[in-house]
Enzyme design. Structure first.
Site, PDB file in Angstrom:
ATOM      1  N   ARG A 112      26.362   0.457 -22.407  1.00 52.66           N
ATOM      2  CA  ARG A 112      25.931  -0.055 -23.711  1.00 52.66           C
ATOM      3  C   ARG A 112      25.237   1.034 -24.540  1.00 52.66           C
ATOM      4  NH1 ARG A 112      26.321  -5.698 -23.823  1.00 52.66           N
ATOM      5  NH2 ARG A 112      25.887  -6.778 -21.870  1.00 52.66           N
ATOM      6  N   ASP A 145      29.646  -3.411 -23.214  1.00 58.56           N
ATOM      7  CA  ASP A 145      29.446  -3.070 -21.805  1.00 58.56           C
ATOM      8  C   ASP A 145      30.671  -3.298 -20.943  1.00 58.56           C
ATOM      9  OD1 ASP A 145      29.243  -5.988 -22.022  1.00 58.56           O
ATOM     10  OD2 ASP A 145      28.734  -5.883 -19.895  1.00 58.56           O
ATOM     11  N   ASP A 170      36.776 -11.298 -29.878  1.00 58.60           N
ATOM     12  CA  ASP A 170      37.928 -11.153 -28.989  1.00 58.60           C
ATOM     13  C   ASP A 170      38.747 -12.442 -29.092  1.00 58.60           C
ATOM     14  OD1 ASP A 170      39.483 -10.113 -26.888  1.00 58.60           O
ATOM     15  OD2 ASP A 170      38.126 -10.825 -25.350  1.00 58.60           O
ATOM     16  N   LYS A 227      39.098  -7.696 -32.478  1.00 54.75           N
ATOM     17  CA  LYS A 227      40.251  -7.515 -31.585  1.00 54.75           C
ATOM     18  C   LYS A 227      41.236  -8.654 -31.824  1.00 54.75           C
ATOM     19  CE  LYS A 227      39.208  -6.023 -27.235  1.00 54.75           C
ATOM     20  NZ  LYS A 227      38.958  -6.244 -25.778  1.00 54.75           N
ATOM     21  N   GLU A 229      27.683  -9.614 -34.959  1.00 51.02           N
ATOM     22  CA  GLU A 229      28.269  -9.576 -33.618  1.00 51.02           C
ATOM     23  C   GLU A 229      28.900  -8.203 -33.375  1.00 51.02           C
ATOM     24  OE1 GLU A 229      28.415 -10.324 -30.730  1.00 51.02           O
ATOM     25  OE2 GLU A 229      29.741 -12.003 -30.265  1.00 51.02           O
ATOM     26  N   ASP A 230      29.012  -7.821 -32.104  1.00 48.26           N
ATOM     27  CA  ASP A 230      29.623  -6.541 -31.776  1.00 48.26           C
ATOM     28  C   ASP A 230      31.151  -6.591 -31.890  1.00 48.26           C
ATOM     29  OD1 ASP A 230      29.776  -8.263 -29.602  1.00 48.26           O
ATOM     30  OD2 ASP A 230      29.176  -6.784 -28.104  1.00 48.26           O
ATOM     31  N   LYS A 285      23.716  -9.645 -25.718  1.00 52.98           N
ATOM     32  CA  LYS A 285      23.131  -8.333 -25.854  1.00 52.98           C
ATOM     33  C   LYS A 285      23.976  -7.415 -26.734  1.00 52.98           C
ATOM     34  CE  LYS A 285      21.497  -8.424 -21.050  1.00 52.98           C
ATOM     35  NZ  LYS A 285      21.767  -7.837 -19.728  1.00 52.98           N
ATOM     36  N   GLY A 286      25.284  -7.630 -26.780  1.00 51.41           N
ATOM     37  CA  GLY A 286      26.227  -6.662 -27.325  1.00 51.41           C
ATOM     38  C   GLY A 286      25.901  -6.105 -28.695  1.00 51.41           C
TER      39      GLY A 286
END
Ligand code: IMP
Ligand code: MG
Length: 173
Positions: A161, A155, A99, A127, A95-96, A40-41
């Site tokens: 969000r 989130d 990581d 990140k 993509e959000d 969802k991000g």
């Protein structure tokens, strides 16, 4: 709880989104792309960036999550796969945040098996300090430190969000 002032303001977000869209439009000039949002991000970043990209595109989405028990193996659950065929298309994954890199690495390999003409990755946030697998990122909005961020699609337990800006999340702030 969300700590103090925004980590990235609406203005900072929108400025960077436009810059990324300009680079993408330049790099893909004369080509059609298949823009793939990872849900969802990425829903908010996806909706923002595609409206500034100046090349013809189809859009599609993947819904994925990591299997909690096998997190370290990078095993993902695909809740909804693409509906478009990837073969011979110029795929741009959106993509959000990257990581550990496990999610994108898994998705990238899954899509490369379907023989796209090309595959590039665009993430709004990178990140880097937490990276476990070296995935090549073609377009990154902002490099961020090892802090848990929420808002603009990101989130904490499926909340926050909808915030239009990005904030640092602190459980006991
Ligand atoms: P990776 O597989 O470790 O690279 O994880 C990427 C996914 O973890 C992202 O698509 C996000 O859904 C989630 N994630 C990583 N860092 C954050 C964060 O700071 N806030 C919210 N979600 C995050
Ligand atoms: Mg995500």
């Amino acid at each position: 709880m969300i700590k103090g002032k925004p980590f990235l303001t609406v203005e900072q977000i929108q400025t960077r989104v436009r810059e990324l869209a300009e680079s993408i439009s330049r790099d893909y000039e004369g080509k059609d792309i298949l823009a793939v949002g990872i849900l969802k991000g990425a829903f908010m970043f996806f909706a923002d960036i595609v409206r500034h990209i100046q090349v013809p595109m189809d859009i599609d989405f993947l819904i994925v999550s990591s299997y909690v028990r096998t997190r370290s193996s990078g095993e993902m659950k695909i809740h909804a796969d693409l509906r478009e065929n990837v073969g011979d298309r110029h795929v741009l994954l959106i993509e959000d945040i990257v990581d550990t890199g496990l999610t994108l690495n898994y998705i990238k390999n899954m899509l490369l098996d379907r023989n796209p003409a090309s595959l590039r990755i665009c993430t709004f946030l990178d990140k880097k300090p937490r990276r476990k697998i070296d995935v090549h990122i073609d377009y990154a909005g902002y490099e961020v430190p090892d802090k848990y961020l929420v808002g603009y699609g990101l989130d904490y337990e499926n909340k926050f969000r909808n915030l239009p800006y990005i904030a640092v999340f602190k459980e006991t702030a």
